[in-house]
Write a protein that holds these residues in place. Sequence first.
Motif, PDB file in Angstrom:
ATOM      1  N   GLN A  76      -5.051  -3.985  61.428  1.00 32.86           N
ATOM      2  CA  GLN A  76      -4.556  -5.272  60.938  1.00 32.86           C
ATOM      3  C   GLN A  76      -4.812  -5.410  59.439  1.00 32.86           C
ATOM      4  O   GLN A  76      -4.019  -5.993  58.713  1.00 32.86           O
ATOM      5  CB  GLN A  76      -5.256  -6.412  61.703  1.00 32.86           C
ATOM      6  CG  GLN A  76      -4.760  -7.811  61.355  1.00 32.86           C
ATOM      7  CD  GLN A  76      -3.408  -8.109  61.961  1.00 32.86           C
ATOM      8  OE1 GLN A  76      -2.872  -7.305  62.696  1.00 32.86           O
ATOM      9  NE2 GLN A  76      -2.853  -9.256  61.636  1.00 32.86           N
ATOM     10  N   LYS A  77      -5.918  -4.848  58.978  1.00 33.06           N
ATOM     11  CA  LYS A  77      -6.267  -4.941  57.559  1.00 33.06           C
ATOM     12  C   LYS A  77      -5.236  -4.221  56.692  1.00 33.06           C
ATOM     13  O   LYS A  77      -4.776  -4.745  55.674  1.00 33.06           O
ATOM     14  CB  LYS A  77      -7.652  -4.352  57.337  1.00 33.06           C
ATOM     15  CG  LYS A  77      -8.254  -4.686  55.984  1.00 33.06           C
ATOM     16  CD  LYS A  77      -9.702  -4.222  55.919  1.00 33.06           C
ATOM     17  CE  LYS A  77     -10.322  -4.603  54.586  1.00 33.06           C
ATOM     18  NZ  LYS A  77     -11.741  -4.174  54.499  1.00 33.06           N
ATOM     19  N   ASP A  90     -19.250 -11.021  66.307  1.00 33.95           N
ATOM     20  CA  ASP A  90     -19.042  -9.615  66.667  1.00 33.95           C
ATOM     21  C   ASP A  90     -17.686  -9.383  67.321  1.00 33.95           C
ATOM     22  O   ASP A  90     -17.067  -8.339  67.141  1.00 33.95           O
ATOM     23  CB  ASP A  90     -20.165  -9.141  67.600  1.00 33.95           C
ATOM     24  CG  ASP A  90     -21.502  -9.071  66.868  1.00 33.95           C
ATOM     25  OD1 ASP A  90     -21.470  -8.885  65.634  1.00 33.95           O
ATOM     26  OD2 ASP A  90     -22.547  -9.216  67.521  1.00 33.95           O
ATOM     27  N   ASN A  91     -17.208 -10.353  68.078  1.00 37.03           N
ATOM     28  CA  ASN A  91     -15.936 -10.176  68.799  1.00 37.03           C
ATOM     29  C   ASN A  91     -14.863 -11.140  68.307  1.00 37.03           C
ATOM     30  O   ASN A  91     -13.947 -11.467  69.043  1.00 37.03           O
ATOM     31  CB  ASN A  91     -16.175 -10.381  70.301  1.00 37.03           C
ATOM     32  CG  ASN A  91     -16.700 -11.779  70.616  1.00 37.03           C
ATOM     33  OD1 ASN A  91     -17.142 -12.488  69.706  1.00 37.03           O
ATOM     34  ND2 ASN A  91     -16.645 -12.171  71.870  1.00 37.03           N
ATOM     35  N   GLN A  92     -15.006 -11.590  67.070  1.00 40.18           N
ATOM     36  CA  GLN A  92     -14.067 -12.605  66.575  1.00 40.18           C
ATOM     37  C   GLN A  92     -13.731 -12.358  65.104  1.00 40.18           C
ATOM     38  O   GLN A  92     -14.621 -12.169  64.276  1.00 40.18           O
ATOM     39  CB  GLN A  92     -14.687 -13.998  66.736  1.00 40.18           C
ATOM     40  CG  GLN A  92     -13.729 -15.140  66.414  1.00 40.18           C
ATOM     41  CD  GLN A  92     -14.390 -16.490  66.631  1.00 40.18           C
ATOM     42  OE1 GLN A  92     -15.502 -16.714  66.184  1.00 40.18           O
ATOM     43  NE2 GLN A  92     -13.718 -17.380  67.339  1.00 40.18           N
ATOM     44  N   VAL A  93     -12.419 -12.366  64.798  1.00 35.74           N
ATOM     45  CA  VAL A  93     -11.936 -12.214  63.429  1.00 35.74           C
ATOM     46  C   VAL A  93     -11.107 -13.441  63.068  1.00 35.74           C
ATOM     47  O   VAL A  93     -10.252 -13.868  63.851  1.00 35.74           O
ATOM     48  CB  VAL A  93     -11.081 -10.940  63.266  1.00 35.74           C
ATOM     49  CG1 VAL A  93     -10.617 -10.788  61.830  1.00 35.74           C
ATOM     50  CG2 VAL A  93     -11.874  -9.718  63.702  1.00 35.74           C
ATOM     51  N   LYS A 131      -5.222  -7.981  68.583  1.00 38.39           N
ATOM     52  CA  LYS A 131      -5.014  -7.307  69.874  1.00 38.39           C
ATOM     53  C   LYS A 131      -3.528  -7.113  70.152  1.00 38.39           C
ATOM     54  O   LYS A 131      -3.095  -6.057  70.612  1.00 38.39           O
ATOM     55  CB  LYS A 131      -5.659  -8.129  70.985  1.00 38.39           C
ATOM     56  CG  LYS A 131      -7.178  -8.158  70.933  1.00 38.39           C
ATOM     57  CD  LYS A 131      -7.754  -9.014  72.056  1.00 38.39           C
ATOM     58  CE  LYS A 131      -9.283  -9.053  71.992  1.00 38.39           C
ATOM     59  NZ  LYS A 131      -9.852  -9.944  73.034  1.00 38.39           N
ATOM     60  N   LEU A 132      -2.740  -8.169  69.807  1.00 35.60           N
ATOM     61  CA  LEU A 132      -1.293  -8.079  70.026  1.00 35.60           C
ATOM     62  C   LEU A 132      -0.666  -7.007  69.141  1.00 35.60           C
ATOM     63  O   LEU A 132       0.290  -6.331  69.546  1.00 35.60           O
ATOM     64  CB  LEU A 132      -0.632  -9.435  69.760  1.00 35.60           C
ATOM     65  CG  LEU A 132      -0.833 -10.510  70.820  1.00 35.60           C
ATOM     66  CD1 LEU A 132      -0.281 -11.844  70.339  1.00 35.60           C
ATOM     67  CD2 LEU A 132      -0.132 -10.111  72.124  1.00 35.60           C
ATOM     68  N   LYS A 138      -2.067  -4.250  68.184  1.00 34.07           N
ATOM     69  CA  LYS A 138      -2.324  -2.952  68.823  1.00 34.07           C
ATOM     70  C   LYS A 138      -1.395  -2.740  70.012  1.00 34.07           C
ATOM     71  O   LYS A 138      -0.881  -1.647  70.233  1.00 34.07           O
ATOM     72  CB  LYS A 138      -3.787  -2.874  69.255  1.00 34.07           C
ATOM     73  CG  LYS A 138      -4.764  -2.831  68.090  1.00 34.07           C
ATOM     74  CD  LYS A 138      -6.205  -2.759  68.582  1.00 34.07           C
ATOM     75  CE  LYS A 138      -7.168  -2.705  67.395  1.00 34.07           C
ATOM     76  NZ  LYS A 138      -8.587  -2.685  67.847  1.00 34.07           N
ATOM     77  N   GLU A 139      -1.193  -3.811  70.787  1.00 39.10           N
ATOM     78  CA  GLU A 139      -0.295  -3.714  71.934  1.00 39.10           C
ATOM     79  C   GLU A 139       1.139  -3.458  71.465  1.00 39.10           C
ATOM     80  O   GLU A 139       1.883  -2.703  72.098  1.00 39.10           O
ATOM     81  CB  GLU A 139      -0.360  -4.995  72.759  1.00 39.10           C
ATOM     82  CG  GLU A 139      -1.696  -5.182  73.482  1.00 39.10           C
ATOM     83  CD  GLU A 139      -1.773  -6.509  74.210  1.00 39.10           C
ATOM     84  OE1 GLU A 139      -0.732  -7.198  74.282  1.00 39.10           O
ATOM     85  OE2 GLU A 139      -2.862  -6.860  74.684  1.00 39.10           O
ATOM     86  N   LEU A 140       1.512  -4.118  70.345  1.00 36.06           N
ATOM     87  CA  LEU A 140       2.852  -3.915  69.788  1.00 36.06           C
ATOM     88  C   LEU A 140       3.038  -2.468  69.357  1.00 36.06           C
ATOM     89  O   LEU A 140       4.102  -1.882  69.556  1.00 36.06           O
ATOM     90  CB  LEU A 140       3.077  -4.847  68.595  1.00 36.06           C
ATOM     91  CG  LEU A 140       4.397  -4.696  67.832  1.00 36.06           C
ATOM     92  CD1 LEU A 140       5.583  -4.998  68.744  1.00 36.06           C
ATOM     93  CD2 LEU A 140       4.434  -5.605  66.609  1.00 36.06           C
ATOM     94  N   TYR A 141       1.973  -1.912  68.766  1.00 39.81           N
ATOM     95  CA  TYR A 141       2.045  -0.504  68.349  1.00 39.81           C
ATOM     96  C   TYR A 141       2.312   0.397  69.555  1.00 39.81           C
ATOM     97  O   TYR A 141       3.185   1.260  69.528  1.00 39.81           O
ATOM     98  CB  TYR A 141       0.745  -0.105  67.666  1.00 39.81           C
ATOM     99  CG  TYR A 141       0.717   1.353  67.253  1.00 39.81           C
ATOM    100  CD1 TYR A 141       1.234   1.750  66.024  1.00 39.81           C
ATOM    101  CD2 TYR A 141       0.214   2.331  68.104  1.00 39.81           C
ATOM    102  CE1 TYR A 141       1.229   3.087  65.652  1.00 39.81           C
ATOM    103  CE2 TYR A 141       0.207   3.665  67.740  1.00 39.81           C
ATOM    104  CZ  TYR A 141       0.716   4.034  66.508  1.00 39.81           C
ATOM    105  OH  TYR A 141       0.724   5.346  66.142  1.00 39.81           O
TER     106      TYR A 141
END
Length: 564
Positions: free
Chosen positions: A454-455, A187-190, A219-220, A222-225
């Motif tokens: 990311q997709k 659930d919390n892992q890709v 996550k990075l 999204k942070e980069l965005y």
Amino acid sequence: MEQMINKDFVLLHDNSLSEDDLEIVVEKEYPKCVFLQSNQNISLLSRLREGEGIRYLSCKNISNHAEISHVLEELKDYPCIIVSDNNRQPIGYLTSRELSKKLYTSYQYLHTYIETILDTIDESCTVVDRDKNVLVWTKGAEQVFSVKREEIIGKPITDFFRMDRLELLNTLKDGTSVYHNQHKARDNQVVLINSNPVYCDEDMIGAVVSETDITSQIKLNKELYNASERLFNLEKEVSKLTSTNDPFIKIRGNSKPLQRTINKFKKAASTDANILIDGESGVGKELFAKAVHSIRETENAPFVAINCGAIPEALFESEIFGYEKGAFSGADTKGKKGKVELAKNGTLLLDEIGEMPLDMQVKMLRLLQENKFYSVGGTKEKEGDFRVIAATNQDLLSMVKEGKFREDLYYRLNVVSIEVPPLRKRPEDIIELTHYYLHEVSIKYNQPIHGISQKVMQVMLKYEWPGNIRELKNVVERLVVFSENGEIKMDDLPFETDTAKRTNNLSIFHESNGRSLNEKLQEVEKEVILKELEKTDGNKAVCAENLHITRATLYNRLKKLGIN
């Protein structure tokens, strides 16, 4: 083969030796093997137990280049194999016992190497047999999934993970390979997955999967965005207050190919040499030309660009050199300055130079050689004082050989030639450019965007971008226009994604022809492999690399699908 044979033997050539003589030799050389050569035949001299007479055991003579499989077949019928060199001279022998020892030793070596490799790599790697039992579970797998090796080895992998979360089972079921597929393991892992089936003589005996945890990368991203959004707004404010001495700052991207290209332009800009910019459509050739102009010229120096492919041939001369009043019917009564005259004390960019008509190439060559020209309808010679930058997306040298472009003009323009790399050769820049244009367009349309998944980013990274940066900017603008509630949707991408391709390829399944699912899958697989082999002119090594499978897997699939 030579590493496996036993070279400790005695070969007798004299057929006149008596039984007693042979007894002495056998006794003397024990425990060495003694062979007797008669014509082309070789026999092993032995006895079952002490005190019994000598037995003559027929031996098979084979080449040292023979395959192990051939040796095994021969040992079924012969107690001993004589191995000969290229001159058919015996160099050693093999028995079933000797070969078993050698093969076991080789197996131990190989097993030790594989164990060490698996203990050394950081990546998660899992191997299961056809019954889904785990055979290999690396340290990387322990870290990614928090399951100890001793807990899972030898047990069904389905005891530890849900069936719908095991991409490996799809590979085990239908033999399909997967490369760089995103997969939600928990659930919390890709994770990013590569998987391949394991075949032995056309029989699938298991599957291998490697996983790279990309949860932190997402996550990075999204942070980069968010960081890019803040940086974009900050740059806008800073640009209003300050100016920069580096005109290349407007060219976005930090990839090594792009930085090398920028360094070449900076060196060329420090001279007055003519520059030929080579690059595909949409890479930003004019942007580089303007940057060179900014370094070379003063602040108010003119930069005049003319697209040689956009001007009708009949008007080309008047556009370049201008015309005098009354030069031709319909001309401006006051006359008109040409691009050459407008570029005085500045830069003239000849974009798409390969489209310039041949008769104009002669006049352009004279202009570059003598810095003089005549306006259309004019009688007074004028001076040309400008620097030239030419740009093209064509192979000018090939055009010279075909007689479509003047050789003397080519070498006059090609003093310094610099190629701008296409976007597909610098994929690192795709992320930065996407985020930049995303914010630029969202501000333009006053349509806030929460980010890009990311997709979607993975699909954009895999795309070839034939239209380069121009196409990228248009795609981003399209994504913003069709976004809903600040979300970018995969369906709004204007090009075909891998998923869409698979859907189109699987249209064959909708045919009601009574074939089984496995038969239909094999037909699609055969079509894919044949197309890839055609692209690579039958080069199987390149074909396997393009399909992201091993050569062994490709050979197995070719054999199974009946492809010669």
